[in-house]
Write an enzyme that holds these catalytic residues in place. Structure first.
Site, PDB file in Angstrom:
ATOM      1  CE  LYS A 233      -4.343  -1.931   1.561  1.00 62.90           C
ATOM      2  NZ  LYS A 233      -5.435  -1.959   2.569  1.00 62.90           N
ATOM      3  NE  ARG A 273      -7.294  -9.061   1.045  1.00 65.99           N
ATOM      4  CZ  ARG A 273      -7.081  -8.285   0.005  1.00 65.99           C
ATOM      5  NH1 ARG A 273      -6.228  -7.245   0.125  1.00 65.99           N
ATOM      6  NH2 ARG A 273      -7.670  -8.500  -1.150  1.00 65.99           N
TER       7      ARG A 273
END
Length: 295
Positions: A233, A273
């Site tokens: 991210k 995740r």
């Protein structure tokens, strides 16, 4: 008493390991399988069913405890996908992986997709909207009787960056997740099957993501297992750039993601995740060994 004080003052609820998910003496690792053409780091690589199934089997072979199949990108600015298209992308892949014995989750905000995925073998529903995008999600989860990840969410992808406004991000996210749990349980969802996700990157700026990662201990006081989705991210890319690495594209952030996985596991995360399963599996094993040495 304020909402924040009410949430903090409530007796700690610690629910058992969610039934139906793999058990381990470490943080679980969920492998990401995007069956979309437009995901932010690997869009299009696994858009065809056969490619997606092969990738899912590979993630499981690498050690993924859960393989998370998503048919709609949730990257900033992403546009919604027609329900029929999301079903066509996800259900065949979930079916084939479940038949092969893989614990499969479905990454969806839409109740019909969640229902269809569970019917063909999904063991978990991973909803990045926490039930806010589709009012029908709570009843579907309650009827399905499978674990459910409720993520902190404020707005759809196309506008979520405009909602990154917090006084105290950890306190605000804690209160908003607590409200989600209350509503879900009113809809019949078994609290023993709820997993919470602070929603890194969803209506969050870089500083919010790091503060939430450092504040996992506070979020754990809600009493629910925590899933952390940090893989590749923006906040990781920003930290690498600030550290002198320059502009690192999403695909080059896996080593840094593994470091964040170790931090999340050490902070008490139930599951991480990730795109790169092997690196994060090693990382959470190191976190478990480190925690054991401190007992």
């Amino acid at each position: 008493m304020s909402t924040t004080e009410s949430a903090a003052a409530r007796p700690l609820r610690t629910f058992p390991w969610p039934e139906g998910l793999p058990r381990a003496d470490r943080c679980l690792v969920m492998g990401i399988l995007n069956v979309t053409p437009d995901s932010f780091s690997d869009g299009g690589l696994y858009a065809r069913t056969r490619q997606a199934v092969d990738r899912g089997l590979d993630l499981a072979a690498q050690g993924a405890d859960i393989v998370d199949v998503g048919g709609e990108s949730t990257r900033p600015g992403a546009r919604p996908v027609a329900l029929a298209e999301e079903l066509a992308r996800t259900v065949p892949v979930v079916r084939e992986l479940a038949r092969a014995g893989v614990c499969v989750s479905v990454d969806t905000m839409h109740a019909p997709v969640a229902r269809a995925a569970v019917e063909v073998g999904a063991c978990l529903i991973n909803d990045v909207s926490g039930g806010l995008a589709d009012p029908g999600m709570g009843p579907v989860v309650a009827a399905a009787g499978v674990p459910y990840v409720a993520t902190h969410w404020r707005a759809p992808s196309r506008e979520m960056d405009r909602h990154a406004d917090y006084g105290d991000v950890v306190a605000d996210v804690t209160v908003e997740l607590d409200a989600r749990v209350r509503q879900l349980t009113l809809q019949g969802v078994d609290p023993a099957r709820i997993v919470l996700d602070p929603g890194l990157g969803f209506s969050k700026r870089t500083e919010h993501d790091w503060t939430l990662l450092a504040g996992l201990g506070t979020l754990r006081q809600l009493g629910f297992p925590l899933l952390v989705g940090a893989s590749r991210k923006r906040f990781i890319g920003a930290a690498l750039a600030n550290g002198g690495a320059g502009d690192v594209p999403p695909g080059g952030r896996d080593s840094a993601t593994a470091a964040v996985s170790a931090l999340a596991a050490a902070g008490g995360a139930f599951c991480v995740r990730v795109h790169d399963v092997r690196a994060s599996l090693d990382a959470v094993r190191m976190a478990a060994a480190y925690a054991a040495s401190r007992l």
